[in-house]
Design an enzyme around this catalytic site. Sequence first.
Site, PDB file in Angstrom:
ATOM      1  N   VAL A  34       0.847  -1.207   0.000  1.00  0.00           N
ATOM      2  CA  VAL A  34       0.000   0.000   0.000  1.00  0.00           C
ATOM      3  C   VAL A  34       0.874   1.246   0.000  1.00  0.00           C
ATOM      4  O   VAL A  34       0.651   2.192  -0.774  1.00  0.00           O
ATOM      5  CB  VAL A  34      -0.947   0.001   1.238  1.00  0.00           C
ATOM      6  CG1 VAL A  34      -1.701   1.318   1.354  1.00  0.00           C
ATOM      7  CG2 VAL A  34      -1.930  -1.161   1.152  1.00  0.00           C
ATOM      8  N   TYR A  72      -2.954 -11.527  14.385  1.00  0.00           N
ATOM      9  CA  TYR A  72      -2.967 -10.336  13.519  1.00  0.00           C
ATOM     10  C   TYR A  72      -4.277  -9.574  13.690  1.00  0.00           C
ATOM     11  O   TYR A  72      -4.292  -8.354  13.853  1.00  0.00           O
ATOM     12  CB  TYR A  72      -2.813 -10.799  12.073  1.00  0.00           C
ATOM     13  CG  TYR A  72      -2.877  -9.730  11.029  1.00  0.00           C
ATOM     14  CD1 TYR A  72      -4.049  -9.504  10.300  1.00  0.00           C
ATOM     15  CD2 TYR A  72      -1.770  -8.931  10.759  1.00  0.00           C
ATOM     16  CE1 TYR A  72      -4.114  -8.514   9.328  1.00  0.00           C
ATOM     17  CE2 TYR A  72      -1.830  -7.936   9.786  1.00  0.00           C
ATOM     18  CZ  TYR A  72      -3.006  -7.744   9.070  1.00  0.00           C
ATOM     19  OH  TYR A  72      -3.074  -6.762   8.111  1.00  0.00           O
ATOM     20  N   LYS A  90      -4.838  -5.697  15.020  1.00  0.00           N
ATOM     21  CA  LYS A  90      -5.318  -4.686  14.072  1.00  0.00           C
ATOM     22  C   LYS A  90      -6.619  -4.043  14.552  1.00  0.00           C
ATOM     23  O   LYS A  90      -6.884  -2.874  14.313  1.00  0.00           O
ATOM     24  CB  LYS A  90      -5.560  -5.327  12.698  1.00  0.00           C
ATOM     25  CG  LYS A  90      -4.320  -5.417  11.834  1.00  0.00           C
ATOM     26  CD  LYS A  90      -4.001  -4.073  11.215  1.00  0.00           C
ATOM     27  CE  LYS A  90      -3.055  -4.188  10.050  1.00  0.00           C
ATOM     28  NZ  LYS A  90      -2.799  -2.897   9.404  1.00  0.00           N
ATOM     29  N   THR A 140      -9.335  -5.164   1.636  1.00  0.00           N
ATOM     30  CA  THR A 140      -9.745  -6.566   1.529  1.00  0.00           C
ATOM     31  C   THR A 140      -8.496  -7.350   1.121  1.00  0.00           C
ATOM     32  O   THR A 140      -7.456  -7.135   1.696  1.00  0.00           O
ATOM     33  CB  THR A 140     -10.847  -6.701   0.452  1.00  0.00           C
ATOM     34  OG1 THR A 140     -10.307  -6.184  -0.777  1.00  0.00           O
ATOM     35  CG2 THR A 140     -12.076  -5.896   0.838  1.00  0.00           C
TER      36      THR A 140
HETATM   37  O1  GFB Z   1      -4.579 -14.136   0.862  1.00  0.00           O
HETATM   38  P1  GFB Z   1      -4.679 -15.405   1.630  1.00  0.00           P
HETATM   39  O2  GFB Z   1      -3.425 -16.129   1.899  1.00  0.00           O
HETATM   40  O3  GFB Z   1      -5.290 -15.191   3.069  1.00  0.00           O
HETATM   41  O4  GFB Z   1      -5.756 -16.318   0.849  1.00  0.00           O
HETATM   42  P2  GFB Z   1      -6.782 -14.888   3.508  1.00  0.00           P
HETATM   43  C1  GFB Z   1      -5.912 -17.585   1.287  1.00  0.00           C
HETATM   44  C2  GFB Z   1      -6.838 -18.350   0.328  1.00  0.00           C
HETATM   45  O5  GFB Z   1      -6.131 -18.617  -0.894  1.00  0.00           O
HETATM   46  C3  GFB Z   1      -7.127 -19.673   0.985  1.00  0.00           C
HETATM   47  C4  GFB Z   1      -5.913 -20.035  -1.002  1.00  0.00           C
HETATM   48  O6  GFB Z   1      -8.376 -20.140   0.541  1.00  0.00           O
HETATM   49  C5  GFB Z   1      -6.000 -20.525   0.445  1.00  0.00           C
HETATM   50  O7  GFB Z   1      -6.346 -21.911   0.455  1.00  0.00           O
HETATM   51  N1  GFB Z   1      -4.601 -20.304  -1.613  1.00  0.00           N
HETATM   52  C6  GFB Z   1      -4.415 -21.128  -2.659  1.00  0.00           C
HETATM   53  C7  GFB Z   1      -3.427 -19.800  -1.232  1.00  0.00           C
HETATM   54  N2  GFB Z   1      -3.112 -21.197  -2.968  1.00  0.00           N
HETATM   55  C8  GFB Z   1      -2.475 -20.371  -2.088  1.00  0.00           C
HETATM   56  C9  GFB Z   1      -1.110 -20.011  -1.917  1.00  0.00           C
HETATM   57  O8  GFB Z   1      -0.208 -20.486  -2.637  1.00  0.00           O
HETATM   58  N3  GFB Z   1      -0.820 -19.104  -0.931  1.00  0.00           N
HETATM   59  C10 GFB Z   1      -1.808 -18.580  -0.120  1.00  0.00           C
HETATM   60  N4  GFB Z   1      -1.444 -17.676   0.815  1.00  0.00           N
HETATM   61  N5  GFB Z   1      -3.123 -18.900  -0.245  1.00  0.00           N
HETATM   62  C11 GFB Z   1      -5.698 -12.842   4.607  1.00  0.00           C
HETATM   63  C12 GFB Z   1      -4.944 -12.611   5.884  1.00  0.00           C
HETATM   64  O9  GFB Z   1      -6.518 -13.986   4.787  1.00  0.00           O
HETATM   65  O10 GFB Z   1      -6.558 -11.766   4.310  1.00  0.00           O
HETATM   66  C13 GFB Z   1      -4.122 -11.369   5.757  1.00  0.00           C
HETATM   67  O11 GFB Z   1      -4.131 -13.752   6.114  1.00  0.00           O
HETATM   68  C14 GFB Z   1      -4.872 -10.214   5.135  1.00  0.00           C
HETATM   69  O12 GFB Z   1      -3.621 -11.009   7.031  1.00  0.00           O
HETATM   70  C15 GFB Z   1      -5.780 -10.622   3.999  1.00  0.00           C
HETATM   71  O13 GFB Z   1      -5.608  -9.567   6.116  1.00  0.00           O
HETATM   72  C16 GFB Z   1      -6.738  -9.510   3.612  1.00  0.00           C
HETATM   73  O14 GFB Z   1      -7.517 -14.101   2.498  1.00  0.00           O
HETATM   74  O15 GFB Z   1      -7.386 -16.174   3.961  1.00  0.00           O
END
Ligand code: GFB
Length: 308
Positions: free
Chosen positions: A13, A132, A136, A160
Amino acid sequence: MPKDLLTGSEGLVGSAIKRHSSKERDLVCVTKKQVDLTDFSATVKMMEDLRPERVFHAAAAVGGLGGNMRHPGELFRKNILINFNVLEAARVTGVKRVLSYLSTCIFPDKVEYPMKETSLHEGPPHPSNFGYAHAKRMIDIQSRAYRMEYGCDFITAVGTNLFGLNDNFNLLDGHALPSLIHKTYLAKRDGKDLTVWGSGKPLREFVFADDIARLSLWAMDEYHEETPLMFSHGEETSIRELVELIAKKMNFQGKIIFDDSKADGQYRKPSDVSKLKKFQPDFKFTSLEKAIEQTTKWFTASYPNIRM
Ligand code: GFB
């Protein structure tokens, strides 16, 4: 020229705000190498030296699903310190405005959808975000408590699933979108399968960081309410649709495997964007396809000089 301070200027950001900052203001950027925001005396000394009129507070210790599940203590500790120090140092040095960032993942896991800004504290967050999310949430409490007692015009915006240039592309601790861009790049380069965590069914609102930057500059000038403001278009995309879009933009022709042994995290966390629409009815978000195209082009051109 009036001075603004930007924390986290090398991050997702922060670097977007730097790209969009107005020429009429002197934007001073501090990075974690220059100031340790977990140290109050260093933070207040920086504010005293710089005497900014306004602060874009974009610094945070952030993990994706993987990082959040592995480091709840570290993410709580660092974010509580960073956020308390920046807001308290701003208060005691007479900073007029602070814009800080919350996230939809810190909202209650069981809450009426779409999520409203006012439902932030109506229940526990999803367990995957425990440390986290609780840290926050205290930015909202501190901003509102300071407004009540000291009249601080501090505001908060809710991001988001943000993505874009200068994201954290770490394969384990990064967010889904940047990690999947990195994985697709490696799978294409090495002629391997692309493995995606989970079922691919979860839904996320993917928002381009440059759009957050444009909304942040507007909010700093025009938004003065105590309640957070959702910065989102409100459109959900499944992880499967996301992966297909990334593969198309990176011309990946290999096999895509969904690894059900990995966590899905929250199924969805849709945000109610009616309040933003009231303030900004004509704001145009960048289309997901165009934003992913810009991000994958930047990634391929920058690799391996990226955060990973
Ligand atoms: O962005 P993310 O890691 O976190 O997305 P959140 C997770 C989703 O993407 C889950 C899928 O459904 C994972 O199963 N996914 C698929 C993956 N492949 C991958 C991969 O290779 N890496 C990751 N990371 N996910 C976040 C918070 O939650 O939301 C943060 O952890 C932040 O702190 C963000 O606030 C807005 O969306 O679940």
